[in-house]
Design a protein around this motif. Structure first.
Motif, PDB file in Angstrom:
ATOM      1  N   THR A 148     101.632 -32.322  57.789  1.00 19.89           N
ATOM      2  CA  THR A 148     100.856 -31.683  57.382  1.00 19.89           C
ATOM      3  C   THR A 148     101.164 -30.484  56.124  1.00 19.89           C
ATOM      4  N   ASP A 191     106.617 -28.401  59.089  1.00 20.52           N
ATOM      5  CA  ASP A 191     106.019 -29.394  60.365  1.00 20.52           C
ATOM      6  C   ASP A 191     106.526 -29.314  61.424  1.00 20.52           C
ATOM      7  N   GLN A 219     102.273 -36.215  52.292  1.00 20.14           N
ATOM      8  CA  GLN A 219     100.820 -37.437  53.579  1.00 20.14           C
ATOM      9  C   GLN A 219     100.994 -38.625  54.299  1.00 20.14           C
ATOM     10  N   SER A 222     100.672 -26.936  53.375  1.00 20.61           N
ATOM     11  CA  SER A 222     100.712 -25.925  52.828  1.00 20.61           C
ATOM     12  C   SER A 222     100.361 -25.391  51.100  1.00 20.61           C
TER      13      SER A 222
END
Length: 162
Positions: A122, A51, A117, A124
């Protein structure tokens, strides 16, 4: 990038791997190592592991996840039964403890996801792909090593190494 196909495939591959480990298999087969390598490489190449908004924190969590993935693979490898048959071929089969260790591995990965989180990162699905690839690779490598050690040590057929 559309992560939907990856999100769908990761649990299927993981379930298939666990299913195959529960079957008796020769330890000399390298298919699982190749699968783990492909999963890890695809996890890195497809991006989304870091991130950019929280670079240091993101890299730190990624390193923690990698170390934990390998450690869980090492732990699961110790739960797999490895033995020589009468012809001297090394075989392996996962045990109930292996299945329990897989459940712990999944719970730990979910916990790491939610920790990321909660920290505002963020993520994936490629992070999951890398985690699963590393953990499967560590386990497969160590089980294969145990099989090779049995074969090369000249142990008697029927010997079990834990």
């Amino acid at each position: 990038m559309d992560y939907m196909p990856i999100s769908f495939l990761i649990p299927l591959v993981a379930l298939f791997v666990v299913y195959r480990q529960m079957k008796t298999r020769p330890t000399a087969k390298r298919g699982l190592l190749y699968t783990a390598a492909v999963m890890s490489v695809v996890g890195v190449v497809t991006g989304g592991l870091i991130d950019a908004r929280h670079l240091a924190l993101s890299i730190g969590l990624l390193l923690v996840e990698a170390v934990i993935a390998v450690a869980l693979g090492v732990w699961r490898a110790t739960t797999v039964r490895v033995w020589l048959d009468e012809s001297g071929t090394a075989w392996s089969k996962a045990t109930g403890w292996t299945l329990l260790a897989w459940l712990v591995s999944i719970a730990v990965r979910v916990g790491l996801y939610f920790a990321g989180q909660a920290l505002g990162l963020t993520s994936s699905p490629t992070g999951i792909l890398l985690f699963v690839g590393l953990t499967i690779g560590a386990q497969a490598y160590l089980v294969a090593q145990r099989g090779r050690a049995l074969s090369s040590a000249g142990r008697r057929p029927g010997t079990v190494v834990r």
